[in-house]
Design a protein around this motif. Structure first.
Motif, short mmCIF file in Angstrom:
data_model
loop_
_atom_site.label_atom_id
_atom_site.label_comp_id
_atom_site.label_asym_id
_atom_site.label_seq_id
_atom_site.Cartn_x
_atom_site.Cartn_y
_atom_site.Cartn_z
N ILE A 54 0.84 -1.21 0.00
CA ILE A 54 0.00 0.00 0.00
C ILE A 54 0.87 1.25 0.00
O ILE A 54 0.60 2.22 -0.72
N LEU A 55 1.92 1.22 0.79
CA LEU A 55 2.84 2.36 0.85
C LEU A 55 3.55 2.56 -0.49
O LEU A 55 3.68 3.70 -0.97
N ALA A 56 3.98 1.46 -1.09
CA ALA A 56 4.67 1.56 -2.38
C ALA A 56 3.74 2.11 -3.45
O ALA A 56 4.17 2.87 -4.34
N ASP A 57 2.47 1.75 -3.39
CA ASP A 57 1.50 2.25 -4.36
C ASP A 57 1.20 3.73 -4.12
O ASP A 57 0.99 4.49 -5.07
N ALA A 58 1.18 4.13 -2.85
CA ALA A 58 0.83 5.51 -2.51
C ALA A 58 1.96 6.49 -2.79
O ALA A 58 1.70 7.65 -3.14
N ALA A 59 3.20 6.05 -2.63
CA ALA A 59 4.34 6.97 -2.71
C ALA A 59 4.41 7.75 -4.02
O ALA A 59 4.58 8.98 -4.01
N PRO A 60 4.26 7.10 -5.18
CA PRO A 60 4.32 7.90 -6.42
C PRO A 60 3.19 8.92 -6.53
O PRO A 60 3.39 10.01 -7.07
N ARG A 61 2.02 8.58 -6.00
CA ARG A 61 0.89 9.51 -6.09
C ARG A 61 1.05 10.69 -5.15
O ARG A 61 0.41 11.73 -5.32
N PRO A 69 -8.00 20.94 1.90
CA PRO A 69 -8.28 21.12 3.33
C PRO A 69 -9.21 20.07 3.92
O PRO A 69 -9.08 19.70 5.09
N LEU A 70 -10.16 19.58 3.12
CA LEU A 70 -11.05 18.54 3.62
C LEU A 70 -10.42 17.16 3.59
O LEU A 70 -10.89 16.23 4.26
N GLY A 71 -9.35 17.00 2.82
CA GLY A 71 -8.72 15.70 2.63
C GLY A 71 -8.79 15.31 1.17
O GLY A 71 -9.66 15.78 0.42
N LEU A 72 -7.89 14.45 0.75
CA LEU A 72 -7.87 14.04 -0.66
C LEU A 72 -9.19 13.38 -1.05
O LEU A 72 -9.72 12.55 -0.30
N LEU A 245 -4.23 9.09 11.37
CA LEU A 245 -5.23 9.45 10.38
C LEU A 245 -6.62 9.15 10.93
O LEU A 245 -6.93 8.00 11.27
N GLY A 246 -7.42 10.19 11.05
CA GLY A 246 -8.80 10.06 11.50
C GLY A 246 -9.72 10.83 10.58
O GLY A 246 -9.29 11.41 9.57
N TRP A 247 -11.01 10.84 10.96
CA TRP A 247 -11.97 11.55 10.12
C TRP A 247 -13.21 11.92 10.90
O TRP A 247 -13.49 11.41 11.99
N HIS A 280 -3.04 9.02 0.86
CA HIS A 280 -3.01 8.18 -0.34
C HIS A 280 -3.07 6.69 0.02
O HIS A 280 -3.35 5.86 -0.87
N MET A 281 -2.85 6.34 1.28
CA MET A 281 -2.90 4.94 1.72
C MET A 281 -4.29 4.52 2.18
O MET A 281 -4.55 3.33 2.41
N VAL A 282 -5.21 5.47 2.31
CA VAL A 282 -6.49 5.18 2.94
C VAL A 282 -7.28 4.09 2.22
O VAL A 282 -7.76 3.14 2.85
N SER A 283 -7.43 4.20 0.92
CA SER A 283 -8.26 3.22 0.20
C SER A 283 -7.66 1.82 0.31
O SER A 283 -8.39 0.84 0.47
N GLY A 284 -6.34 1.72 0.24
CA GLY A 284 -5.69 0.42 0.37
C GLY A 284 -5.88 -0.19 1.75
O GLY A 284 -6.11 -1.40 1.88
N ILE A 285 -5.80 0.62 2.78
CA ILE A 285 -6.00 0.12 4.14
C ILE A 285 -7.43 -0.35 4.33
O ILE A 285 -7.68 -1.40 4.94
N PHE A 286 -8.39 0.39 3.78
CA PHE A 286 -9.78 -0.05 3.89
C PHE A 286 -10.01 -1.38 3.19
O PHE A 286 -10.81 -2.20 3.65
#
Length: 398
Positions: A54-61, A69-72, A245-247, A280-286
């Motif tokens: 997930i981290l490797a996928d997020a890093a380039p993005r 301000p609201l989040g990606l 990371l929270g919401w 950028h890692m959020v969707s992968g973690i979910f």
């Protein structure tokens, strides 16, 4: 050099229990810690291979910084989808990403109340609220959870505590530290109170993934409450507190939601505090969170079973089995018991660290502990705890 009045108020003295804990730790003595609730310390970590992918996928993005301000949008969409799956209609436009639940509370407090106004919180409470309220310039007022009824919300008392200065109601469910989970009927009645007084509900659902004897968490966002701020994050549900990371998910009347988001967007834009790579890692973690929680759940169920069995055999101790979360609360006596002295005795004589109930604004006399420990260690720790309580009572009675 002079500091602010706030600095003077926040500069609390070290309490006696943790002074003794520091001495015990410095001596090299092994302490049976019944306070820490980080599953990683018990061997439960988010799958590392997946996290690395997930981290490797997020890093380039995340190479080019494009703050929102609201989040990606992609992260907000993943969070909204999580709630839609749980039956709560939500869109990405109703989500604000924060660096953890503590700052989520701060944003909500600053949005909803002016200095000197009040936020209504449950008692037992959580020590962090006092500091956040101090920083926000607010006052806390409390409503009771009824121990005799399994820590249910005392709705009559709650409504009696509402004043002309009240600006919001806080609900923590599953509740830390009692393990109470508010039922659907209680939430409907709470929503009715909120409607009568035109008050928003701050719904802290940090322990929402860890329920016992319940199929799903009843949520204030599913009630007719006029405005609900649902707070959560990856700290507990994915055992990733260090990701920070929270919401906040806002539901209720459209105009109220829109107005709230406009203001919170400006607050967040002032600091832009959320790590871009983490977003950028959020969707992968979910995508992997459910499998992780499904594996952790049965282990916690066994922890709870060990705790309730062992503590049921502990003379002089009463408790309500937790329905959610990682904590439980023991009743060990009345006003005649010096909770702090008991905790220091348990630390010194039995090597067990627990918290006195007054840390959480409980009436005398309670102990607070976690049951999220490796099974053998949990059983050994609770055995030492019960023996320590028995020794304390014998000394007190002699």
């Amino acid at each position: 050099m002079r500091f602010s009045n706030l600095a003077d108020r926040l500069a609390a003295k070290r309490n006696r229990l943790y002074t003794e804990h520091e001495k015990a730790a410095a001596s090299g003595r092994t302490i049976l810690d019944l306070i820490s609730t980080n599953p990683a310390e018990q061997g439960w970590v988010f799958p590392q291979e997946r996290l690395q992918a997930i981290l490797a996928d997020a890093a380039p993005r995340a190479r080019v910084y494009r703050p929102d301000p609201l989040g990606l949008p992609s992260a907000r969409e993943a969070i909204a989808d999580f709630y839609r799956t749980a039956g709560i209609p939500a869109s990405a436009d109703q989500v604000l990403i924060t660096p953890g639940t503590s700052l989520s509370y701060f944003y909500c407090f600053k949005l909803l109340a002016s200095p000197g106004e009040e936020i209504l919180c449950p008692r037992p409470s959580y020590p962090l609220f006092e500091s956040i309220a101090e920083l926000a310039g607010l006052r806390l007022r409390y409503y009771r959870l009824q121990e005799s009824r399994g820590w249910e919300i005392d709705l009559d008392h709650l409504e009696s505590q509402i004043s002309t200065r009240t600006r919001a109601l806080v609900l923590i469910s599953p509740h830390n530290p009692t393990g109470m989970v508010a039922g659907g009927q209680s939430l409907e009645e709470l929503a009715a109170v909120a409607c009568r007084h035109e008050l928003p509900i701050l719904a802290d659902e940090v322990f929402s993934e860890f329920l016992y004897d319940l199929e799903a968490l009843p949520r204030p966002a599913a009630t007719p409450a006029p405005l609900v701020f649902t707070l959560n994050g990856f700290s507990k549900m994915a055992a990733l507190p260090g990701l920070k990371l929270g919401w906040i998910v806002l539901t209720g009347g459209h105009a109220r939601v829109r107005r709230s988001l406009e203001v919170m967007e400006l607050i967040s834009d002032t600091f832009l505090p959320v790590n871009d790579l983490a977003q950028h890692m959020v969707s992968g973690i979910f995508e992997d969170r459910e499998a992780f929680a499904s594996a952790l759940g049965p282990w916690l169920q066994r922890c709870r079973q060990i705790a309730t069995t062992r503590l049921s055999q502990c003379p002089g101790v009463r408790f309500t089995p937790p329905r959610g979360g990682f904590h439980l609360t023991l009743k060990v006596g009345g006003a005649e018991v010096d909770e702090e002295a008991l905790c220091i005795h348990l630390l010194k004589e039995s090597g067990v660290l627990v918290h006195p109930g007054y840390f959480y604004d409980m009436p005398p006399a309670h102990l607070v502990l976690t049951f999220a420990l490796r099974h053998e260690l949990l059983d050994r720790s609770l055995k030492a705890l019960c023996e320590g309580i028995r020794e304390w009572e014998q000394r007190r009675d002699s």
